[in-house]
Design a protein around this motif. Structure first.
Motif, short mmCIF file in Angstrom:
data_model
loop_
_atom_site.label_atom_id
_atom_site.label_comp_id
_atom_site.label_asym_id
_atom_site.label_seq_id
_atom_site.Cartn_x
_atom_site.Cartn_y
_atom_site.Cartn_z
N MET A 110 70.84 -12.13 -10.46
CA MET A 110 71.11 -11.27 -9.32
C MET A 110 71.23 -9.80 -9.72
O MET A 110 70.93 -8.90 -8.93
CB MET A 110 72.39 -11.71 -8.61
CG MET A 110 72.33 -13.13 -8.07
SD MET A 110 73.87 -13.64 -7.30
CE MET A 110 73.94 -12.51 -5.91
N ALA A 111 71.65 -9.56 -10.96
CA ALA A 111 71.83 -8.18 -11.42
C ALA A 111 70.55 -7.36 -11.34
O ALA A 111 70.58 -6.22 -10.86
CB ALA A 111 72.40 -8.19 -12.84
N PRO A 112 69.40 -7.87 -11.80
CA PRO A 112 68.17 -7.06 -11.69
C PRO A 112 67.80 -6.72 -10.24
O PRO A 112 67.24 -5.65 -9.99
CB PRO A 112 67.10 -7.96 -12.32
CG PRO A 112 67.85 -8.89 -13.20
CD PRO A 112 69.14 -9.13 -12.51
N ILE A 113 68.11 -7.64 -9.30
CA ILE A 113 67.83 -7.35 -7.89
C ILE A 113 68.63 -6.14 -7.43
O ILE A 113 68.09 -5.23 -6.78
CB ILE A 113 68.16 -8.58 -7.02
CG1 ILE A 113 67.29 -9.77 -7.44
CG2 ILE A 113 67.98 -8.26 -5.54
CD1 ILE A 113 67.64 -11.06 -6.72
N LEU A 114 69.90 -6.11 -7.78
CA LEU A 114 70.74 -4.98 -7.41
C LEU A 114 70.28 -3.70 -8.11
O LEU A 114 70.33 -2.60 -7.52
CB LEU A 114 72.20 -5.26 -7.76
CG LEU A 114 72.88 -6.37 -6.95
CD1 LEU A 114 74.30 -6.61 -7.46
CD2 LEU A 114 72.92 -6.00 -5.48
N MET A 115 69.81 -3.82 -9.33
CA MET A 115 69.33 -2.64 -10.06
C MET A 115 68.08 -2.07 -9.39
O MET A 115 67.92 -0.84 -9.27
CB MET A 115 69.04 -3.00 -11.52
CG MET A 115 70.30 -3.32 -12.32
SD MET A 115 69.95 -3.85 -14.01
CE MET A 115 69.29 -2.33 -14.70
N VAL A 116 67.19 -2.94 -8.93
CA VAL A 116 65.98 -2.47 -8.24
C VAL A 116 66.35 -1.79 -6.92
O VAL A 116 65.79 -0.73 -6.57
CB VAL A 116 65.02 -3.66 -7.97
CG1 VAL A 116 63.89 -3.24 -7.04
CG2 VAL A 116 64.44 -4.17 -9.29
N VAL A 117 67.30 -2.39 -6.20
CA VAL A 117 67.76 -1.77 -4.96
C VAL A 117 68.35 -0.39 -5.22
O VAL A 117 68.05 0.58 -4.51
CB VAL A 117 68.79 -2.67 -4.26
CG1 VAL A 117 69.44 -1.95 -3.09
CG2 VAL A 117 68.15 -3.97 -3.79
N ALA A 118 69.20 -0.29 -6.25
CA ALA A 118 69.82 0.99 -6.59
C ALA A 118 68.76 2.03 -6.97
O ALA A 118 68.84 3.20 -6.59
CB ALA A 118 70.81 0.81 -7.74
N TRP A 119 67.74 1.60 -7.71
CA TRP A 119 66.67 2.50 -8.14
C TRP A 119 65.88 3.00 -6.93
O TRP A 119 65.54 4.18 -6.84
CB TRP A 119 65.75 1.78 -9.12
CG TRP A 119 64.61 2.62 -9.63
CD1 TRP A 119 63.32 2.58 -9.22
CD2 TRP A 119 64.69 3.64 -10.62
NE1 TRP A 119 62.57 3.51 -9.90
CE2 TRP A 119 63.39 4.18 -10.76
CE3 TRP A 119 65.73 4.17 -11.39
CZ2 TRP A 119 63.10 5.20 -11.66
CZ3 TRP A 119 65.44 5.19 -12.28
CH2 TRP A 119 64.14 5.69 -12.41
#
Length: 295
Positions: A110-119
């Motif tokens: 789930m962490a990479p999904i949140l990182m993509v959203v933040a980016w």
């Protein structure tokens, strides 16, 4: 549920309410930037306040608008508040029906999904342009970003607001100017060395009273008979500046002198009326224009 407990919990509740409202408004601003829309802050905060008063009655905790989930909704085509309702229903179903299955989803996935959203919502070009300025705003941005990453959003945003407040007070105090008007036509016409005139520009408040005191009180030591203040460019005055003005008036009156004020705007005039300083100085010593000064 006692009065003592309410008093004990009130400071924490106030901080939670303020930070919750702040995070919700930040979420709404992110949504505005992504959609090109304009949110209603009053509606957002009233709705959140009602929800957060009702939630504890059912064992809930305070909730805020979530920046990451808001951005994800918009990126997936959300166009109305209905998307938030659908999101809430889905989360409720997951908790009630699919909780055993959801517990097996690894957090690492789930962490990479949140990182993509933040980016995607980071507005990289605007941030880069601001950092290139190397001014107070870029420092506040960098400090807020670093504290948010190292600690959490609440610490980052609270520190950012505090820094913004400090730099704002500094800029406002630097905007205040006091000029000696030795060559003013009114003084030239009077040809009286015991009369002095100063022009004040900018807001007079607790952050700028040092310059007011250092410039005017030092001059008052010379015991002028008349001090004329041109205040047509002072659009705001607080009680700290009013107290300094009262101090100047008292010192001048000790030497049997008088203070004259020209071009006082509505807010400072209203404040002087409320504090009584207007009547202490004397209505006859206030003028709309310097040409009205006769004696």
């Amino acid at each position: 549920f006692t009065l003592d407990r309410m008093v004990m919990l009130f400071p924490a509740a106030l901080v939670i309410a303020l930070l919750g409202g702040l995070e919700s408004i930040l979420s709404a601003m992110v949504a505005d930037n992504m959609k090109g829309s304009k949110h209603d802050s009053n509606k957002e905060l009233v709705g959140q306040g009602i929800a957060n008063m009702a939630a504890p009655l059912f064992g809930g905790i305070p909730a805020t608008g979530a920046i990451a989930r808001t951005a994800t909704n918009i990126k997936n085509g959300a166009v109305s508040p209905v998307s938030g309702v659908v999101h809430g229903v889905v989360v409720l179903l997951v908790l009630l029906v699919f909780a055993p299955y959801a517990s097996h989803v690894p957090l690492a996935s789930m962490a990479p999904i949140l990182m993509v959203v933040a980016w995607n919502m980071s507005e990289r070009k605007e941030v880069a342009n601001m950092l290139r300025l190397k001014n107070a705003d870029s420092f506040i941005l960098a400090a807020t970003f670093a504290l948010t990453v190292l600690f959490d959003l609440i610490i980052g945003v609270a520190t950012g607001l505090l820094l913004a407040f400090v730099f704002f007070i500094r800029r406002m105090s630097e905007a205040t100017r006091i000029h000696n008007q030795e060559s003013h036509p009114v003084l030239a016409k009077r040809e009286d060395p015991s009369v002095s005139m100063y022009a004040i520009e900018g807001p007079l408040f607790f952050g700028s009273i040092d310059s007011l005191e250092s410039s005017l009180l030092e001059h008052v030591q010379k015991k002028p008979k008349t001090l004329i203040l041109l205040m047509n460019k002072v659009n705001y005055m607080d009680t700290s500046a009013e107290a300094v003005l009262g101090n100047i008036m008292n010192r001048i009156k000790r030497h049997n002198g008088k203070l004259m004020i020209v071009g006082l705007q509505s807010q400072p005039k209203e404040l002087l009326h409320k504090t009584g300083l207007f009547h202490k100085i004397g209505k006859q010593h206030f003028f709309d224009h310097h040409d009205e000064i006769t004696g």
